[in-house]
Design an enzyme around this catalytic site. Structure first.
Site: not given
Ligand code: CO8
Length: 260
Positions: A66, A111, A114
């Site tokens: 992120a 992220g 993920e």
């Protein structure tokens, strides 16, 4: 539809979404996540797309996490909303009707790891690196990492990765079941397309229901999961594809599936 942070192509029934912020190693900011969400809706609503490949622009990163510069100044309230946005996009990928393949061409951190885990299948280049380094930043994984990682590799290895923040090689990721196959960098996308095409030739409803049965069954106890599988199995017998697939086998010819 045109995008600022994504490249979107479609060829031979295979869509490719390339996350495209190479200067920030394709970090996921809010704008990119919103675009990705729209692109996924486009894929979901396009019956001519039989599989989706997600990859990163450039030769260095799939997604390096992120966006830290965007997160640095967030209040707890804003952070929760950002985590929920990221989680919603990951869940949209996980539940997409079509099969999804992550072609991990470099760093898949935070992220990025993920995002790869939300896909059905992960292929990696030899230079890919995986990790959940959030603890180095004073936070935890927030786009589903604490949940999907343990479901993929088991709680013990997941906790080690989440607590050390260590990066692991593609080879190690394959050994723990985080990625399915590792290829030379130049082979990664061709191999991902080859796999997507192979899956695209199978019965589309059966592919969709296989995915649904695995995804939904993992959160059920075994008795409920088996009963759910039987229901989805029964649904296949209401399709033309089941009649075609079984007739083709008995008539010793190739099946022509229409996804009906
Ligand atoms: N966010 C923003 N910018 C980034 C990020 C990122 N995650 N990663 C890299 N960049 C930028 C760098 O700042 C740099 O920008 P600039 O050129 O303007 O200085 C550029 O990309 C290139 O990066 P580096 O110079 O650092 O490249 P290196 O080759 O030296 O290092 C690394 C590559 C190892 C990948 C390094 O960039 C790195 O460690 N990046 C951060 C990795 C990370 O910690 N990721 C996890 C982020 S947290 C997260 O994902 C949580 C998700 C859940 C959020 C929940 C909501 C609240």
């Amino acid at each position: 539809m045109s995008f600022e942070h994504l490249l979107f192509t479609k060829e031979d029934g295979i869509a490719v979404i390339t996350l495209n912020r190479p200067k920030a190693l394709n970090a996921l900011n809010k704008a990119l996540l919103l675009e990705l969400s729209s692109a996924l809706e486009q894929v979901e609503n396009d019956s001519s797309v039989h599989a989706l490949i997600l990859t990163g622009a450039g030769d260095k990163a799939f997604v390096a996490g992120a966006d830290i510069s965007e997160m640095r100044v967030m209040t707890p309230h804003e952070a929760r909303a950002f985590a929920r946005l990221g989680q919603a996009v990951m869940t949209k990928i996980e539940r997409l009707a079509q099969p999804t393949i992550a072609a991990v061409n470099g760093y898949a951190l935070g992220g990025g790891c993920e995002l790869a885990m939300a896909c059905d299948i992960r292929l990696a280049s030899v230079n890919a690196k995986f990790g959940q380094p959030e603890v180095n930043l004073g936070v935890i994984a927030g786009f589903g990492g604490t949940q999907r990682l343990q479901r993929l590799v088991g709680a013990g290895i997941a906790k080690e990765l989440l607590m050390t923040g260590d990066m692991i090689s593609a080879e190690r990721a394959a050994a723990i079941g985080l990625v399915n196959h590792v290829y030379e960098a130049a082979e990664l996308l061709p191999k991902a397309k080859e796999l997507a095409k192979k899956i695209a030739q199978k019965a589309p409803v059966a592919i969709k229901l296989s995915k649904q049965s695995v995804n939904e069954g993992v959160n059920m106890d075994i008795d409920r999961a088996l009963s759910h599988e039987a229901e989805l199995f029964a649904l296949c017998f209401a399709t033309e594809d089941q009649k075609e697939g079984m007739s083709a086998f008995l008539e010793k010819r190739s099946a022509r599936f229409e996804g009906k």
